[in-house]
Design a protein around this motif. Structure first.
Motif, PDB file in Angstrom:
ATOM      1  N   ASN A 188      15.248 -10.852  29.131  1.00 25.02           N
ATOM      2  CA  ASN A 188      15.858 -12.082  28.600  1.00 25.02           C
ATOM      3  C   ASN A 188      17.384 -12.001  28.570  1.00 25.02           C
ATOM      4  OD1 ASN A 188      13.237 -12.916  28.202  1.00 25.02           O
ATOM      5  ND2 ASN A 188      13.250 -12.585  26.003  1.00 25.02           N
ATOM      6  N   ARG A 189      17.956 -11.138  29.379  1.00 30.73           N
ATOM      7  CA  ARG A 189      19.416 -11.005  29.455  1.00 30.73           C
ATOM      8  C   ARG A 189      19.888 -11.791  30.682  1.00 30.73           C
ATOM      9  NH1 ARG A 189      20.319  -4.593  28.897  1.00 30.73           N
ATOM     10  NH2 ARG A 189      22.523  -5.227  28.915  1.00 30.73           N
ATOM     11  N   PHE A 190      19.832 -13.107  30.544  1.00 32.38           N
ATOM     12  CA  PHE A 190      20.040 -13.984  31.689  1.00 32.38           C
ATOM     13  C   PHE A 190      21.487 -13.969  32.183  1.00 32.38           C
ATOM     14  CE2 PHE A 190      16.576 -16.105  29.153  1.00 32.38           C
ATOM     15  CZ  PHE A 190      15.548 -15.594  29.923  1.00 32.38           C
ATOM     16  N   ASN A 191      22.433 -13.875  31.268  1.00 34.33           N
ATOM     17  CA  ASN A 191      23.838 -13.823  31.681  1.00 34.33           C
ATOM     18  C   ASN A 191      24.113 -12.575  32.515  1.00 34.33           C
ATOM     19  OD1 ASN A 191      24.454 -16.222  30.369  1.00 34.33           O
ATOM     20  ND2 ASN A 191      25.023 -15.209  28.467  1.00 34.33           N
ATOM     21  N   LYS A 192      23.510 -11.470  32.106  1.00 35.56           N
ATOM     22  CA  LYS A 192      23.667 -10.221  32.855  1.00 35.56           C
ATOM     23  C   LYS A 192      22.994 -10.331  34.220  1.00 35.56           C
ATOM     24  CE  LYS A 192      25.070  -5.840  32.596  1.00 35.56           C
ATOM     25  NZ  LYS A 192      26.457  -5.432  32.307  1.00 35.56           N
ATOM     26  N   ALA A 193      21.825 -10.957  34.251  1.00 35.18           N
ATOM     27  CA  ALA A 193      21.109 -11.123  35.522  1.00 35.18           C
ATOM     28  C   ALA A 193      21.930 -11.950  36.498  1.00 35.18           C
ATOM     29  CB  ALA A 193      19.756 -11.781  35.279  1.00 35.18           C
ATOM     30  N   GLY A 194      22.649 -12.944  35.963  1.00 34.63           N
ATOM     31  CA  GLY A 194      23.451 -13.816  36.811  1.00 34.63           C
ATOM     32  C   GLY A 194      24.582 -13.111  37.534  1.00 34.63           C
ATOM     33  N   LYS A 195      24.929 -11.903  37.091  1.00 33.06           N
ATOM     34  CA  LYS A 195      25.967 -11.133  37.771  1.00 33.06           C
ATOM     35  C   LYS A 195      25.451 -10.489  39.056  1.00 33.06           C
ATOM     36  CE  LYS A 195      28.486 -10.057  33.494  1.00 33.06           C
ATOM     37  NZ  LYS A 195      28.999  -8.971  32.616  1.00 33.06           N
ATOM     38  N   TYR A 196      24.131 -10.417  39.188  1.00 32.05           N
ATOM     39  CA  TYR A 196      23.536  -9.760  40.354  1.00 32.05           C
ATOM     40  C   TYR A 196      22.824 -10.737  41.291  1.00 32.05           C
ATOM     41  CZ  TYR A 196      24.408  -5.393  37.874  1.00 32.05           C
ATOM     42  OH  TYR A 196      25.012  -4.341  37.226  1.00 32.05           O
ATOM     43  N   ILE A 197      22.308 -11.821  40.736  1.00 28.26           N
ATOM     44  CA  ILE A 197      21.549 -12.775  41.540  1.00 28.26           C
ATOM     45  C   ILE A 197      21.869 -14.198  41.097  1.00 28.26           C
ATOM     46  CG2 ILE A 197      19.589 -11.276  42.118  1.00 28.26           C
ATOM     47  CD1 ILE A 197      18.147 -12.319  39.690  1.00 28.26           C
ATOM     48  N   ASP A 198      21.583 -15.140  41.968  1.00 28.03           N
ATOM     49  CA  ASP A 198      21.752 -16.552  41.626  1.00 28.03           C
ATOM     50  C   ASP A 198      20.516 -17.028  40.874  1.00 28.03           C
ATOM     51  OD1 ASP A 198      24.231 -16.792  42.859  1.00 28.03           O
ATOM     52  OD2 ASP A 198      23.324 -17.178  44.821  1.00 28.03           O
ATOM     53  N   ILE A 199      20.710 -17.499  39.655  1.00 31.03           N
ATOM     54  CA  ILE A 199      19.592 -17.999  38.861  1.00 31.03           C
ATOM     55  C   ILE A 199      19.932 -19.379  38.322  1.00 31.03           C
ATOM     56  CG2 ILE A 199      18.756 -15.717  38.196  1.00 31.03           C
ATOM     57  CD1 ILE A 199      20.142 -16.058  35.511  1.00 31.03           C
ATOM     58  N   SER A 200      18.897 -20.115  37.964  1.00 27.48           N
ATOM     59  CA  SER A 200      19.088 -21.439  37.377  1.00 27.48           C
ATOM     60  C   SER A 200      19.624 -21.291  35.956  1.00 27.48           C
ATOM     61  CB  SER A 200      17.761 -22.202  37.353  1.00 27.48           C
ATOM     62  OG  SER A 200      17.177 -22.250  38.638  1.00 27.48           O
ATOM     63  N   ASN A 201      20.137 -22.391  35.420  1.00 26.07           N
ATOM     64  CA  ASN A 201      20.621 -22.353  34.040  1.00 26.07           C
ATOM     65  C   ASN A 201      19.459 -22.069  33.092  1.00 26.07           C
ATOM     66  OD1 ASN A 201      23.296 -22.956  34.710  1.00 26.07           O
ATOM     67  ND2 ASN A 201      22.883 -25.154  34.727  1.00 26.07           N
ATOM     68  N   PRO A 202      19.634 -21.133  32.165  1.00 23.33           N
ATOM     69  CA  PRO A 202      18.565 -20.829  31.200  1.00 23.33           C
ATOM     70  C   PRO A 202      18.233 -22.060  30.356  1.00 23.33           C
ATOM     71  CG  PRO A 202      20.258 -19.127  31.177  1.00 23.33           C
ATOM     72  CD  PRO A 202      20.804 -20.262  31.994  1.00 23.33           C
ATOM     73  N   PRO A 203      17.024 -22.132  29.814  1.00 22.25           N
ATOM     74  CA  PRO A 203      16.636 -23.298  29.005  1.00 22.25           C
ATOM     75  C   PRO A 203      17.418 -23.362  27.701  1.00 22.25           C
ATOM     76  CG  PRO A 203      14.991 -21.559  28.826  1.00 22.25           C
ATOM     77  CD  PRO A 203      15.960 -21.119  29.890  1.00 22.25           C
ATOM     78  N   LYS A 204      17.612 -24.575  27.211  1.00 26.47           N
ATOM     79  CA  LYS A 204      18.243 -24.749  25.904  1.00 26.47           C
ATOM     80  C   LYS A 204      17.193 -24.502  24.824  1.00 26.47           C
ATOM     81  CE  LYS A 204      21.733 -28.053  27.466  1.00 26.47           C
ATOM     82  NZ  LYS A 204      22.314 -29.417  27.294  1.00 26.47           N
ATOM     83  N   LEU A 205      17.521 -23.615  23.917  1.00 28.46           N
ATOM     84  CA  LEU A 205      16.562 -23.201  22.901  1.00 28.46           C
ATOM     85  C   LEU A 205      16.799 -23.929  21.583  1.00 28.46           C
ATOM     86  CD1 LEU A 205      16.564 -19.356  23.615  1.00 28.46           C
ATOM     87  CD2 LEU A 205      15.124 -21.135  24.628  1.00 28.46           C
ATOM     88  N   LYS A 206      15.758 -23.960  20.773  1.00 29.91           N
ATOM     89  CA  LYS A 206      15.836 -24.576  19.451  1.00 29.91           C
ATOM     90  C   LYS A 206      16.240 -23.523  18.420  1.00 29.91           C
ATOM     91  CE  LYS A 206      14.126 -28.463  21.080  1.00 29.91           C
ATOM     92  NZ  LYS A 206      14.948 -29.691  21.216  1.00 29.91           N
ATOM     93  N   ASN A 207      17.009 -23.950  17.445  1.00 26.19           N
ATOM     94  CA  ASN A 207      17.429 -23.054  16.370  1.00 26.19           C
ATOM     95  C   ASN A 207      16.385 -23.091  15.252  1.00 26.19           C
ATOM     96  OD1 ASN A 207      18.627 -21.825  14.121  1.00 26.19           O
ATOM     97  ND2 ASN A 207      20.679 -22.428  14.765  1.00 26.19           N
ATOM     98  N   PRO A 208      15.646 -22.001  15.046  1.00 24.68           N
ATOM     99  CA  PRO A 208      14.600 -22.003  14.008  1.00 24.68           C
ATOM    100  C   PRO A 208      15.136 -22.326  12.614  1.00 24.68           C
ATOM    101  CG  PRO A 208      14.346 -20.106  15.450  1.00 24.68           C
ATOM    102  CD  PRO A 208      15.672 -20.729  15.785  1.00 24.68           C
ATOM    103  N   TYR A 209      16.368 -21.891  12.325  1.00 25.38           N
ATOM    104  CA  TYR A 209      16.935 -22.153  10.997  1.00 25.38           C
ATOM    105  C   TYR A 209      17.294 -23.627  10.830  1.00 25.38           C
ATOM    106  CZ  TYR A 209      17.107 -17.113  10.537  1.00 25.38           C
ATOM    107  OH  TYR A 209      16.758 -15.790  10.466  1.00 25.38           O
ATOM    108  N   LEU A 210      17.689 -24.266  11.924  1.00 27.23           N
ATOM    109  CA  LEU A 210      17.931 -25.707  11.859  1.00 27.23           C
ATOM    110  C   LEU A 210      16.618 -26.442  11.641  1.00 27.23           C
ATOM    111  CD1 LEU A 210      19.711 -28.186  12.090  1.00 27.23           C
ATOM    112  CD2 LEU A 210      19.515 -28.028  14.593  1.00 27.23           C
ATOM    113  N   GLY A 211      15.561 -25.994  12.323  1.00 25.18           N
ATOM    114  CA  GLY A 211      14.241 -26.587  12.114  1.00 25.18           C
ATOM    115  C   GLY A 211      13.786 -26.435  10.678  1.00 25.18           C
ATOM    116  N   LEU A 212      14.052 -25.263  10.107  1.00 26.34           N
ATOM    117  CA  LEU A 212      13.711 -25.011   8.704  1.00 26.34           C
ATOM    118  C   LEU A 212      14.487 -25.946   7.783  1.00 26.34           C
ATOM    119  CD1 LEU A 212      12.279 -23.102   6.633  1.00 26.34           C
ATOM    120  CD2 LEU A 212      14.324 -21.683   6.733  1.00 26.34           C
ATOM    121  N   ALA A 213      15.783 -26.098   8.046  1.00 30.75           N
ATOM    122  CA  ALA A 213      16.627 -26.949   7.204  1.00 30.75           C
ATOM    123  C   ALA A 213      16.195 -28.410   7.286  1.00 30.75           C
ATOM    124  CB  ALA A 213      18.087 -26.805   7.630  1.00 30.75           C
TER     125      ALA A 213
END
Length: 240
Positions: A123-148
């Motif tokens: 799950n180290r997508f930024n690091k992977a992008g230094k070696y290969i071309d990858i798509s933009n990682p998905p936008k994730l939800k903030n569990p603490y915002l969901g809790l709030a």
């Protein structure tokens, strides 16, 4: 005489390229009987009635073990061979799939694609992008915002996590039990008032926990889908 000698040298080499294709082990492999085919390929190593390239059999057995997830067995076979780029890649993939990413990258991988895949699996997508071309990682939800959000409006955190029906259902459960408690207290029925009050409090706490977990589930699913798509796009399976 020279022509005959050349013929005798070349013929076994040419024939060997498909000699394994004519074995019972190869038939079992094509039929999907991987474990049985591994046993048959190993038997060929001690079969003196045919001339087989033992290195090719070890590689074949290793690849088959990797296909069924027996990475330790694959490494056992690969360690019998001299290292080269192909062997190092197979060893690195085995260590990577066993979770030893650092060893795979530092000791075996010389290929940017495999290094990039190892970072994707972590799950180290930024690091992977230094070696290969990858798509933009998905936008994730903030569990603490969901809790709030669910602290303010019960069920809103689940809606935020993309589970609208669950959010509405949670709101109705918490709201109806809280309303029932209020109505019973208004009518001086303390027993049912406290009963529904406790139920409402428990449902409210469950709503908070559920909203937090809903965000985590959303994130895990999004990451898994993304990783699978990227690995398929990179044709990871071709390496073994």
């Amino acid at each position: 005489m020279n022509k005959i000698l050349i013929f005798l040298i070349i013929t076994p080499i040419c024939c060997f390229s498909n000699v394994l294709d004519n074995t019972f082990a190869h038939y079992l492999e094509n039929e999907g009987e991987i474990e049985s085919s591994i046993i048959e390929y190993k038997r060929l190593l001690i079969d003196s009635s045919q001339i087989y390239n033992t290195d090719s059999i070890y590689i074949k057995v290793s690849r088959l073990n990797m296909r069924i997830g027996n990475y330790k067995d694959a490494l056992y076979e690969l360690n019998k061979l001299e290292n080269n780029n192909k062997i190092n890649n197979l060893k690195g993939i085995s260590y990577m799939m066993l979770g030893d990413m650092e060893r795979a990258r530092n000791d075996y991988f010389k290929n940017d694609t495999l290094i990039g895949i190892s970072y994707i699996l972590e799950n180290r997508f930024n690091k992977a992008g230094k070696y290969i071309d990858i798509s933009n990682p998905p936008k994730l939800k903030n569990p603490y915002l969901g809790l709030a959000l669910s602290m303010i409006v019960p069920g809103m955190g689940r809606v935020y996590a993309g589970r609208t029906f669950d959010g509405i259902y949670s709101f109705m459960l918490v709201g109806s039990s809280a309303l029932s408690s209020y109505l019973y207290f208004r009518d001086n029925n303390r027993v049912f008032g406290y009963t529904y009050g406790v139920i409402s409090a428990l449902l409210y706490m469950g709503n908070l926990y559920g909203s937090y977990k809903a965000c985590e589930i959303y994130n895990n699913y999004s990451i898994d889908v993304y990783k699978n798509n990227e690995i398929i796009k990179l044709k990871f399976s071709k390496w073994f």
